[in-house]
Write a protein that holds these residues in place. Structure first.
Motif: not given
Length: 144
Positions: A30-38
């Motif tokens: 999900m972090a990869e998809s959202a380009m966010a920190n896990p």
């Protein structure tokens, strides 16, 4: 992270989970998809778990999945989970010895209440399922 960013992230995560339902998805994916920190993802997921929107299984092979039908999850519900009881417009203490300072908070709180209601009314019109359907539409700018 600002409330607005948290809301957008939450909508992203729930729409992603709805797209992949009934499969679970890891916070790293999900972090990869959202380009966010896990870590940001796990914090957001924690709020949605507490609200009963998702369930999560920790560890290898774990992940999160939706507990509710995406057609019943409105963006208004997402907003309330993320926003909680926080003021939409913010607040600050005024000087009680000043005519404006002693009254401004009650005035701002009244405007805040109306603004919050307007936001929620608008967000109640859209569900996660509607966003899932739109995710598969071609974009007007030609980028997919």
């Amino acid at each position: 992270m600002s409330t607005n960013t948290q809301f957008a992230l939450g909508v992203h995560l729930l729409t992603l989970l709805a797209t992949l339902a009934p499969e679970s998805l890891s916070s790293e994916a999900m972090a990869e998809s959202a380009m966010a920190n896990p870590v940001q993802i796990r914090r957001a997921l924690g709020r949605f778990r507490q609200a009963g929107l998702i369930a999560s299984k920790p560890g290898v092979g774990g992940g999160s999945h939706l507990l509710k039908d995406p057609a019943t999850i409105t963006l208004g519900e997402v907003w309330r989970v993320v926003q909680g009881e926080n003021h939409v417009l913010g607040s600050y203490p005024g000087d009680p010895d000043c005519a404006v300072g002693r009254n401004i908070q009650s005035w701002v709180i009244d405007v805040d209440r109306r603004a919050r209601q307007a936001i929620e009314d608008e967000l109640e019109r859209t569900t996660i399922a509607q966003l899932v359907a739109r995710a598969h539409e071609p974009r007007l700018d030609g980028i997919e």
